[in-house]
Scaffold this motif. Structure first.
Motif, PDB file in Angstrom:
ATOM      1  N   ASP A  43      44.143  -3.247 -12.959  1.00  0.00           N
ATOM      2  CA  ASP A  43      44.396  -2.625 -14.258  1.00  0.00           C
ATOM      3  C   ASP A  43      44.282  -1.104 -14.142  1.00  0.00           C
ATOM      4  OD1 ASP A  43      41.627  -2.003 -14.334  1.00  0.00           O
ATOM      5  OD2 ASP A  43      41.180  -3.861 -15.404  1.00  0.00           O
ATOM      6  N   PHE A  44      44.778  -0.430 -15.170  1.00  0.00           N
ATOM      7  CA  PHE A  44      44.786   1.026 -15.156  1.00  0.00           C
ATOM      8  C   PHE A  44      43.373   1.600 -15.081  1.00  0.00           C
ATOM      9  CE2 PHE A  44      49.065   0.507 -17.104  1.00  0.00           C
ATOM     10  CZ  PHE A  44      49.781   1.253 -16.174  1.00  0.00           C
ATOM     11  N   ALA A  45      42.445   0.944 -15.705  1.00  0.00           N
ATOM     12  CA  ALA A  45      41.069   1.443 -15.695  1.00  0.00           C
ATOM     13  C   ALA A  45      40.523   1.503 -14.278  1.00  0.00           C
ATOM     14  CB  ALA A  45      40.182   0.571 -16.583  1.00  0.00           C
ATOM     15  N   HIS A  46      40.807   0.498 -13.477  1.00  0.00           N
ATOM     16  CA  HIS A  46      40.330   0.486 -12.090  1.00  0.00           C
ATOM     17  C   HIS A  46      41.037   1.568 -11.269  1.00  0.00           C
ATOM     18  CE1 HIS A  46      38.791  -0.873  -8.282  1.00  0.00           C
ATOM     19  NE2 HIS A  46      40.017  -1.077  -7.830  1.00  0.00           N
ATOM     20  N   ARG A  47      42.324   1.696 -11.453  1.00  0.00           N
ATOM     21  CA  ARG A  47      43.063   2.736 -10.717  1.00  0.00           C
ATOM     22  C   ARG A  47      42.521   4.124 -11.079  1.00  0.00           C
ATOM     23  NH1 ARG A  47      49.060   0.488 -12.299  1.00  0.00           N
ATOM     24  NH2 ARG A  47      48.715  -1.670 -11.618  1.00  0.00           N
ATOM     25  N   ALA A  48      42.217   4.311 -12.364  1.00  0.00           N
ATOM     26  CA  ALA A  48      41.673   5.595 -12.806  1.00  0.00           C
ATOM     27  C   ALA A  48      40.324   5.860 -12.152  1.00  0.00           C
ATOM     28  CB  ALA A  48      41.551   5.621 -14.328  1.00  0.00           C
ATOM     29  N   GLU A  49      39.488   4.847 -12.058  1.00  0.00           N
ATOM     30  CA  GLU A  49      38.185   5.003 -11.403  1.00  0.00           C
ATOM     31  C   GLU A  49      38.356   5.436  -9.953  1.00  0.00           C
ATOM     32  OE1 GLU A  49      36.191   1.298 -11.822  1.00  0.00           O
ATOM     33  OE2 GLU A  49      35.844   1.518 -13.978  1.00  0.00           O
ATOM     34  N   CYS A  50      39.326   4.852  -9.277  1.00  0.00           N
ATOM     35  CA  CYS A  50      39.576   5.220  -7.876  1.00  0.00           C
ATOM     36  C   CYS A  50      40.045   6.668  -7.768  1.00  0.00           C
ATOM     37  CB  CYS A  50      40.605   4.273  -7.257  1.00  0.00           C
ATOM     38  SG  CYS A  50      40.016   2.581  -7.038  1.00  0.00           S
ATOM     39  N   ILE A  52      39.390   9.118  -9.888  1.00  0.00           N
ATOM     40  CA  ILE A  52      38.244   9.978 -10.182  1.00  0.00           C
ATOM     41  C   ILE A  52      37.331  10.067  -8.959  1.00  0.00           C
ATOM     42  CG2 ILE A  52      36.142  10.189 -11.567  1.00  0.00           C
ATOM     43  CD1 ILE A  52      38.668  10.977 -13.068  1.00  0.00           C
ATOM     44  N   SER A  53      37.147   8.951  -8.279  1.00  0.00           N
ATOM     45  CA  SER A  53      36.339   8.942  -7.060  1.00  0.00           C
ATOM     46  C   SER A  53      36.957   9.837  -5.990  1.00  0.00           C
ATOM     47  CB  SER A  53      36.208   7.508  -6.545  1.00  0.00           C
ATOM     48  OG  SER A  53      35.583   7.479  -5.274  1.00  0.00           O
ATOM     49  N   LEU A  54      38.285   9.764  -5.846  1.00  0.00           N
ATOM     50  CA  LEU A  54      38.967  10.621  -4.868  1.00  0.00           C
ATOM     51  C   LEU A  54      38.814  12.092  -5.244  1.00  0.00           C
ATOM     52  CD1 LEU A  54      40.814  10.999  -2.416  1.00  0.00           C
ATOM     53  CD2 LEU A  54      42.776  10.633  -3.945  1.00  0.00           C
ATOM     54  N   ALA A  55      38.906  12.403  -6.528  1.00  0.00           N
ATOM     55  CA  ALA A  55      38.722  13.786  -6.982  1.00  0.00           C
ATOM     56  C   ALA A  55      37.341  14.293  -6.598  1.00  0.00           C
ATOM     57  CB  ALA A  55      38.918  13.875  -8.490  1.00  0.00           C
ATOM     58  N   LYS A  86      42.634  21.990  -6.787  1.00  0.00           N
ATOM     59  CA  LYS A  86      43.810  21.651  -7.583  1.00  0.00           C
ATOM     60  C   LYS A  86      44.210  20.195  -7.354  1.00  0.00           C
ATOM     61  CE  LYS A  86      48.438  23.378  -8.774  1.00  0.00           C
ATOM     62  NZ  LYS A  86      49.476  24.399  -8.508  1.00  0.00           N
ATOM     63  N   CYS A  87      44.040  19.729  -6.125  1.00  0.00           N
ATOM     64  CA  CYS A  87      44.318  18.321  -5.822  1.00  0.00           C
ATOM     65  C   CYS A  87      43.378  17.406  -6.602  1.00  0.00           C
ATOM     66  CB  CYS A  87      44.160  18.063  -4.326  1.00  0.00           C
ATOM     67  SG  CYS A  87      45.409  18.853  -3.298  1.00  0.00           S
ATOM     68  N   ALA A  88      42.104  17.798  -6.675  1.00  0.00           N
ATOM     69  CA  ALA A  88      41.163  17.020  -7.481  1.00  0.00           C
ATOM     70  C   ALA A  88      41.613  16.988  -8.936  1.00  0.00           C
ATOM     71  CB  ALA A  88      39.767  17.623  -7.369  1.00  0.00           C
ATOM     72  N   GLY A  89      42.118  18.108  -9.422  1.00  0.00           N
ATOM     73  CA  GLY A  89      42.578  18.182 -10.806  1.00  0.00           C
ATOM     74  C   GLY A  89      43.746  17.266 -11.101  1.00  0.00           C
ATOM     75  N   VAL A  90      44.695  17.147 -10.161  1.00  0.00           N
ATOM     76  CA  VAL A  90      45.845  16.281 -10.425  1.00  0.00           C
ATOM     77  C   VAL A  90      45.432  14.815 -10.392  1.00  0.00           C
ATOM     78  CG1 VAL A  90      46.780  15.927  -8.069  1.00  0.00           C
ATOM     79  CG2 VAL A  90      48.334  16.091 -10.013  1.00  0.00           C
ATOM     80  N   CYS A  91      44.438  14.478  -9.586  1.00  0.00           N
ATOM     81  CA  CYS A  91      43.909  13.110  -9.603  1.00  0.00           C
ATOM     82  C   CYS A  91      43.285  12.811 -10.966  1.00  0.00           C
ATOM     83  CB  CYS A  91      42.873  12.928  -8.497  1.00  0.00           C
ATOM     84  SG  CYS A  91      43.546  12.966  -6.828  1.00  0.00           S
ATOM     85  N   GLU A  92      42.504  13.747 -11.471  1.00  0.00           N
ATOM     86  CA  GLU A  92      41.865  13.551 -12.772  1.00  0.00           C
ATOM     87  C   GLU A  92      42.899  13.495 -13.898  1.00  0.00           C
ATOM     88  OE1 GLU A  92      37.759  15.847 -11.426  1.00  0.00           O
ATOM     89  OE2 GLU A  92      39.403  16.958 -12.368  1.00  0.00           O
ATOM     90  N   GLU A 172      36.952   7.419   2.027  1.00  0.00           N
ATOM     91  CA  GLU A 172      35.616   7.725   1.514  1.00  0.00           C
ATOM     92  C   GLU A 172      35.508   7.431   0.027  1.00  0.00           C
ATOM     93  OE1 GLU A 172      32.695  11.640   1.123  1.00  0.00           O
ATOM     94  OE2 GLU A 172      34.249  11.608   2.681  1.00  0.00           O
ATOM     95  N   SER A 173      36.638   7.449  -0.664  1.00  0.00           N
ATOM     96  CA  SER A 173      36.640   7.201  -2.104  1.00  0.00           C
ATOM     97  C   SER A 173      36.611   5.699  -2.382  1.00  0.00           C
ATOM     98  CB  SER A 173      37.891   7.816  -2.731  1.00  0.00           C
ATOM     99  OG  SER A 173      39.043   7.036  -2.425  1.00  0.00           O
ATOM    100  N   ALA A 174      36.786   5.330  -3.641  1.00  0.00           N
ATOM    101  CA  ALA A 174      36.752   3.928  -4.051  1.00  0.00           C
ATOM    102  C   ALA A 174      38.068   3.197  -3.792  1.00  0.00           C
ATOM    103  CB  ALA A 174      36.396   3.836  -5.533  1.00  0.00           C
TER     104      ALA A 174
END
Length: 454
Positions: A43-50, A52-55, A86-92, A172-174
């Motif tokens: 689901d989108f919620a899980h993808r979003a968590e991943c 955010i973890s990458l960010a 900036k890469c972290a920002g696009v993930c968020e 290293e991320s989720a």
């Protein structure tokens, strides 16, 4: 053939990697295909968590990644750190907005129930350049993965450490390990990757030549492609412009990243009545930009990525001069260590000279005269490229009118062309097709599906 990191400051090979065998490449592609079978159903919620973890990983390792960029392609560490953030920002951004961008859309007026759905399709191949070795990758990966696709990366052959570092950040991320993989391959293996059924499309940022070849290969296999290619962006300075401000932005817009930016201002089209004042101001602003060791925090301009590319640029400068252009600053190939090229200004080159229609990928500004606004607009659009552009004037409404007339994917009034997750990014003409970023970008590699109930 091995892939190697060559430090452009010293010219020394710092690391070398064996290219993947076809078997290794096939195994990595199969892994992402297996990953897609699971990832598409999350689901989108899980993808979003991943995401955010990458960010969080990107932010925590920003200094490390900046040092890698400095070592492999010469980007000053302060700019490399900004790139990682900036890469972290696009993930968020996509973590926060991706679900709404891909929400099913009801369609009314047909007399029956209908809606448009957006579904993932498979694995996207990313063919990416060296000049922004993290940002170019993440701005494609973040929306593709949020949409439920997986990705394999074929990075530029001169930044293998950056390519592997990006994969390590994902690990290293989720994110599951089989959602993103780096392929250590050269250009000749790209067509073989496109042969896999699980590869549903390719996003390429690079030269016009590379884009033409990869787009042809994708087309032959009936696979979607997005091409973000070269540019020769016009920087139009009207007579009423704030010359000091325009020159200050012009210097960094032309010389940032050692001029090795597709959306860098490259053709300065200046009204004749302010031409001399602008050229003088541009030279002063260039003098303020410190050139030197990219590992130094106060360096603004590092070396070019290689002495080979520097030689190509210098050949273009010589051809500009031979065509009648006047070098008023720089233009002399330096001696000593490092692939440095002086910040340079060339004026009065014939606008229609062949070299003036090419992309100059380095810190060299071509400044042209225009007698009136109509000529300036004609010159701005008289190019095979159409990536970005800018207009400088104190009359904002008039500047917006002129901006709409410039044939490009992005045009800024009184500012520097840049990419922003909120806005679609891409070009027209020989600068490519398709869009990255915003809601347009996240829908490039999805099945836009009509669902109807009669």
């Amino acid at each position: 053939m091995p892939l190697q990191s060559t430090n452009p400051l010293t010219g020394t090979v710092t690391k070398q990697f064996d290219e993947f065998t076809p078997e290794q490449t096939a195994a990595a592609v199969r892994e992402t295909a297996e990953g897609y079978a699971v990832w598409k159903n999350t689901d989108f919620a899980h993808r979003a968590e991943c995401l955010i973890s990458l960010a969080q990983v990107l932010r925590a390792r920003a200094d490390e990644f900046a040092a890698l960029m400095a070592e492999e392609m010469g980007k000053p560490v302060s700019f490399g750190r900004t790139e990682a953030l900036k890469c972290a920002g696009v993930c968020e951004f996509y973590a926060q907005n991706g679900e709404a961008m891909l929400a099913s859309r009801p369609v009314s007026g047909s007399g029956r129930e209908a809606f448009v759905d957006f579904a993932p399709m498979g694995t996207v191949l990313a063919v990416m350049p060296w000049n922004f070795p993290f940002w170019q990758v993440l701005r494609v990966a973040a929306p593709a993965l949020m949409a439920g696709n997986t990705m394999v990366l074929k990075h530029a052959s001169n930044v293998p450490q950056c390519a592997l570092a990006i994969e390590s950040a994902f690990r290293e991320s989720a994110f599951p390990d089989n959602v993103f993989r780096t392929l250590l391959i050269g250009a000749r293996q790209v067509e073989a990757v496109l042969d896999f059924d699980s590869i549903i499309g390719v996003s390429l940022t690079g030269s016009e030549g590379a884009g033409s070849k990869v787009a042809a290969a994708a087309g032959a296999r009936l696979k979607k492609c997005v091409m973000e290619l070269g540019g020769s962006d016009p920087f139009v300075v009207l007579a009423d412009a704030d010359i000091d401000k325009a020159a200050g932005v012009a210097a960094i817009a032309r010389c940032g990243n050692a001029g090795q930016t597709c959306i860098a201002a490259k053709r300065f089209i200046v009204m004749d009545e302010v031409f001399d004042v602008f050229v003088e101001a541009l030279g002063r602003e260039m003098d303020k930009l410190k050139m030197g060791d990219p590992m130094a925090e106060d360096t603004v301009v590092g070396p070019m990525s290689s002495t080979g590319l520097r030689a190509d640029l210098h050949d273009q400068v010589r051809r500009c001069e031979a065509a009648g252009g006047k070098i008023v600053k720089g233009g002399v190939l330096p001696e000593g260590e490092g692939a440095f090229y002086p910040l340079s200004i060339i004026v009065d080159a014939p606008f229609d000279a062949e070299v003036c229609r090419e992309e100059l990928f380095g810190p060299v500004a071509l400044v042209f005269r225009a007698t009136d606004e109509e000529q300036a607009m004609a010159m701005a659009n008289d190019t095979p490229f159409g990536l970005g552009g800018s207009v400088w004037t104190r009359d904002i409404e008039h500047g917006l009118e002129l901006a709409r007339r410039i044939e490009a994917g992005s045009v800024v009034v009184n500012g520097q062309v840049r990419s922003d997750p909120l806005l679609p990014f891409g070009g027209i003409k020989r600068s490519g097709f398709g869009r990255e970023l915003s809601d347009f970008g996240i829908r490039e590699f999805v099945n836009i599906k009509s669902v109807i109930c009669d």
